[in-house]
Each structure stands twice: as structure tokens, then as C-alpha cells.
Design an enzyme around this catalytic site. Structure first.
Site, PDB file in Angstrom:
ATOM      1  N   VAL A 108     -11.569   3.369   1.126  1.00 47.78           N
ATOM      2  CA  VAL A 108     -10.985   4.686   0.245  1.00 47.78           C
ATOM      3  C   VAL A 108     -10.162   3.685  -0.732  1.00 47.78           C
ATOM      4  O   VAL A 108      -9.095   2.533  -0.204  1.00 47.78           O
ATOM      5  CB  VAL A 108     -10.089   5.675   0.570  1.00 47.78           C
ATOM      6  CG1 VAL A 108     -11.599   6.916   1.100  1.00 47.78           C
ATOM      7  CG2 VAL A 108      -9.278   4.882   1.755  1.00 47.78           C
TER       8      VAL A 108
ATOM      9  N   LYS B 295      -7.673   7.033   9.357  1.00 46.87           N
ATOM     10  CA  LYS B 295      -9.112   7.107   9.268  1.00 46.87           C
ATOM     11  C   LYS B 295      -9.562   6.998  10.704  1.00 46.87           C
ATOM     12  O   LYS B 295      -9.432   6.031  11.521  1.00 46.87           O
ATOM     13  CB  LYS B 295      -9.556   5.801   8.685  1.00 46.87           C
ATOM     14  CG  LYS B 295     -10.730   5.633   7.907  1.00 46.87           C
ATOM     15  CD  LYS B 295     -11.108   3.736   7.239  1.00 46.87           C
ATOM     16  CE  LYS B 295     -10.774   3.772   6.313  1.00 46.87           C
ATOM     17  NZ  LYS B 295     -11.385   2.281   5.591  1.00 46.87           N
TER      18      LYS B 295
ATOM     19  N   ARG C  10      -5.093   0.944  -7.261  1.00 48.96           N
ATOM     20  CA  ARG C  10      -3.719   0.699  -6.389  1.00 48.96           C
ATOM     21  C   ARG C  10      -2.664   2.277  -7.549  1.00 48.96           C
ATOM     22  O   ARG C  10      -2.211   2.800  -7.071  1.00 48.96           O
ATOM     23  CB  ARG C  10      -2.851  -0.519  -6.302  1.00 48.96           C
ATOM     24  CG  ARG C  10      -3.219  -0.660  -5.350  1.00 48.96           C
ATOM     25  CD  ARG C  10      -1.497  -1.652  -4.529  1.00 48.96           C
ATOM     26  NE  ARG C  10      -2.500  -3.108  -4.961  1.00 48.96           N
ATOM     27  CZ  ARG C  10      -2.267  -3.442  -2.294  1.00 48.96           C
ATOM     28  NH1 ARG C  10      -2.080  -2.126  -2.232  1.00 48.96           N
ATOM     29  NH2 ARG C  10      -2.257  -4.229  -2.549  1.00 48.96           N
TER      30      ARG C  10
ATOM     31  N   ASP D 187      -5.826   2.450   9.971  1.00 48.22           N
ATOM     32  CA  ASP D 187      -7.594   2.738  10.377  1.00 48.22           C
ATOM     33  C   ASP D 187      -7.945   1.820  11.770  1.00 48.22           C
ATOM     34  O   ASP D 187      -7.726   2.294  11.989  1.00 48.22           O
ATOM     35  CB  ASP D 187      -7.782   1.489   9.124  1.00 48.22           C
ATOM     36  CG  ASP D 187      -9.058   0.581   9.154  1.00 48.22           C
ATOM     37  OD1 ASP D 187      -9.997   2.132   9.604  1.00 48.22           O
ATOM     38  OD2 ASP D 187     -10.014  -0.226   8.708  1.00 48.22           O
TER      39      ASP D 187
ATOM     40  N   GLY E 266       0.969  -1.477   0.270  1.00 56.24           N
ATOM     41  CA  GLY E 266       0.046   0.456  -0.398  1.00 56.24           C
ATOM     42  C   GLY E 266       0.952   0.894  -0.105  1.00 56.24           C
ATOM     43  O   GLY E 266       0.586   2.088  -0.681  1.00 56.24           O
TER      44      GLY E 266
HETATM   45  P1  IMP Z   1      -4.696  -1.647  10.002  1.00 58.27           P
HETATM   46  O1  IMP Z   1      -4.004  -2.473  10.312  1.00 58.27           O
HETATM   47  O2  IMP Z   1      -6.405  -1.575  10.193  1.00 58.27           O
HETATM   48  O3  IMP Z   1      -4.890  -0.117  10.419  1.00 58.27           O
HETATM   49  O4  IMP Z   1      -4.905  -1.432   8.518  1.00 58.27           O
HETATM   50  C1  IMP Z   1      -3.807  -1.209   8.344  1.00 58.27           C
HETATM   51  C2  IMP Z   1      -4.205  -1.685   6.338  1.00 58.27           C
HETATM   52  O5  IMP Z   1      -5.548  -2.082   5.997  1.00 58.27           O
HETATM   53  C3  IMP Z   1      -3.765  -0.911   5.394  1.00 58.27           C
HETATM   54  O6  IMP Z   1      -2.459  -1.107   5.544  1.00 58.27           O
HETATM   55  C4  IMP Z   1      -4.842  -1.050   3.842  1.00 58.27           C
HETATM   56  O7  IMP Z   1      -3.626  -2.390   3.548  1.00 58.27           O
HETATM   57  C5  IMP Z   1      -5.666  -1.451   4.933  1.00 58.27           C
HETATM   58  N1  IMP Z   1      -6.965  -0.804   4.608  1.00 58.27           N
HETATM   59  C6  IMP Z   1      -7.928  -0.177   5.653  1.00 58.27           C
HETATM   60  N2  IMP Z   1      -8.847   1.015   5.566  1.00 58.27           N
HETATM   61  C7  IMP Z   1      -8.734   0.897   4.101  1.00 58.27           C
HETATM   62  C8  IMP Z   1      -9.724   1.602   3.046  1.00 58.27           C
HETATM   63  O8  IMP Z   1      -9.735   1.982   3.415  1.00 58.27           O
HETATM   64  N3  IMP Z   1      -8.440   1.183   1.226  1.00 58.27           N
HETATM   65  C9  IMP Z   1      -8.258   0.063   1.478  1.00 58.27           C
HETATM   66  N4  IMP Z   1      -7.361  -0.376   2.619  1.00 58.27           N
HETATM   67  C10 IMP Z   1      -7.185  -0.093   3.732  1.00 58.27           C
HETATM   68 MG    MG Z   2      -2.173  -2.307   3.221  1.00 56.00          MG
END
Ligand code: IMP
Ligand code: MG
Length: 182
Positions: free
Chosen positions: A146, A124, A158, A96, A38
Site C-alpha cells: 500500500v 499488515k 507519500r 509488516d 513514513g
Molecule cells: P517491517 O520492519 O517489516 O515491519 O517494515 C516496516 C517498514 O517497511 C515500514 O516503516 C515501511 O517503510 C515499509 N513497508 C512495509 N510494508 C509496506 C507497504 O505496504 N507499503 C509501503 N511501505 C511498507
Molecule cells: Mg518506513
């Protein structure tokens, strides 16, 4: 697709982050650990705006099993550069729940860097389940799914040069073209 952040705004946001990093690190060498896939686009843009000596180390983390649902976190960091005693900046595309950043931070700290800070392209708001916030975030966004500028849905989108919100109509179109998400 509804555009949330356009190319011009992204360009200015990344330049703003680069100047914050210059303020913080001056001419000190910086090791950037970038979480793939990402943060690929952010990494490419950011490093070309940095003037200090920069080393780049890629690691891989995936928490999304395709689609939008969070799966188990797997981290692949076997060919990471040595970061002991270094100034380290960990970057990711989006914060996130924060689980990915928190877990990778924990792992990097074991290698005893001189300092370790985190920067994300998007933050987010309101979803965090961890006791840690990114040190830098380029944009705060509402709780919507998103894509673009490195962020994917089912490994697609991407390459979009802007950040778009994947809405119901976009999802229906996606499924007509590519079938249901994995
Ligand atoms: P976390 O561990 O929940 O903070 O998630 C992080 C990972 O979830 C990011 O590196 C993204 O790959 C994926 N992710 C979270 N929200 C989104 C989104 O809205 N769009 C695309 N990928 C997301
Ligand atoms: Mg990711």
C-alpha cells in the site's frame, strides 16, 4: 489506484487513536518518538488531536531499499530527545515483519523511559516475524503493498490523502513514468 482506506475513514481512525491515548495517559506529558519518513503524516494529524502536553522526537529508520523488497535496517537516532523517566509512545506508519518496531523498541528501552508503548497506522496481518505486537493500530490490512498517507513506493506517493493498493497496472504506469525501481 484502488482505494483501500479513504480520507474520511482515516480521519475517524486517527480520532479514535487520540481518544484511546487520552484514556491511557490522561493529562500526563507524552513524548512521541516518530519514525521518519513514513509516520510523518500520521504524526501531524495525531498531535493536533491530543490535549496533553506533547514532546516530539524524530528518528529515522529505513528497511526498504526502494521498491517493495526489504533491505537491511538502518536507524539514525543521534538527535533524539532525552526520554529517561518519560511516558513514551513510539509511532510508525506500518507494522509488516515487525523488525523495525522491535529493533527501535529495543534501542529506546536502553534509555529507561517510564513507559514505552507503540502505535502504528497500519498493521499488515500475518507477516510478523517478531515476538511483539503494536499496542495500538489504527487499521488492520491484508497482505498487499500500500501507498499514501505517508507510505511510499520508491519515495513517491507519500502525499496521497488516502491509502491505495499498488497493483500491477499501477506498477507498470510507475515504471513508464519513473523507470524501474531502485
Ligand atoms: P517491517 O520492519 O517489516 O515491519 O517494515 C516496516 C517498514 O517497511 C515500514 O516503516 C515501511 O517503510 C515499509 N513497508 C512495509 N510494508 C509496506 C507497504 O505496504 N507499503 C509501503 N511501505 C511498507
Ligand atoms: Mg518506513
Amino acid at each position: 489506484m484502488k482505494v483501500l482506506i479513504n480520507q474520511e475513514e482515516i480521519h475517524r481512525g486517527i480520532a479514535r487513536l487520540a481518544s484511546q491515548l487520552h484514556e491511557r495517559y490522561g493529562n500526563e506529558p507524552l513524548t512521541i518518538v516518530a519514525i521518519m519518513t513514513g509516520s510523518l503524516v500520521m504524526l501531524a494529524d495525531l498531535i493536533r488531536g491530543l490535549e496533553m502536553p506533547v514532546r516530539i522526537s524524530l528518528i529515522r529508520a529505513s528497511s526498504y531499499r526502494g521498491g517493495m523488497t526489504s533491505g537491511e535496517l538502518t536507524i539514525e537516532d543521534s538527535d533524539m530527545l532525552d526520554i529517561r523517566g518519560r511516558e513514551v509512545l513510539l509511532i510508525d506508519d506500518i507494522f509488516d515483519t515487525g523488525k523495525t518496531l522491535a529493533e527501535v523498541t529495543r534501542r529506546l528501552e536502553r534509555h529507561q523511559p517510564q513507559s514505552l508503548r507503540t502505535a502504528v497506522f497500519l498493521n499488515k496481518r500475518g507477516n510478523s516475524v517478531v515476538n511483539q505486537a503494536p499496542d495500538y493500530s489504527v487499521f488492520d490490512i491484508p497482505n498487499e503493498f500500500v501507498v499514501g498517507y505517508g507510505l511510499d513506493y520508491d519515495d513517491l506517493y507519500r502525499n496521497l490523502p488516502y491509502v491505495g493498493v499498488l497493483e500491477e497496472a499501477d506498477l507498470a504506469a510507475h515504471q513508464r513514468l519513473h523507470g524501474p525501481s531502485k
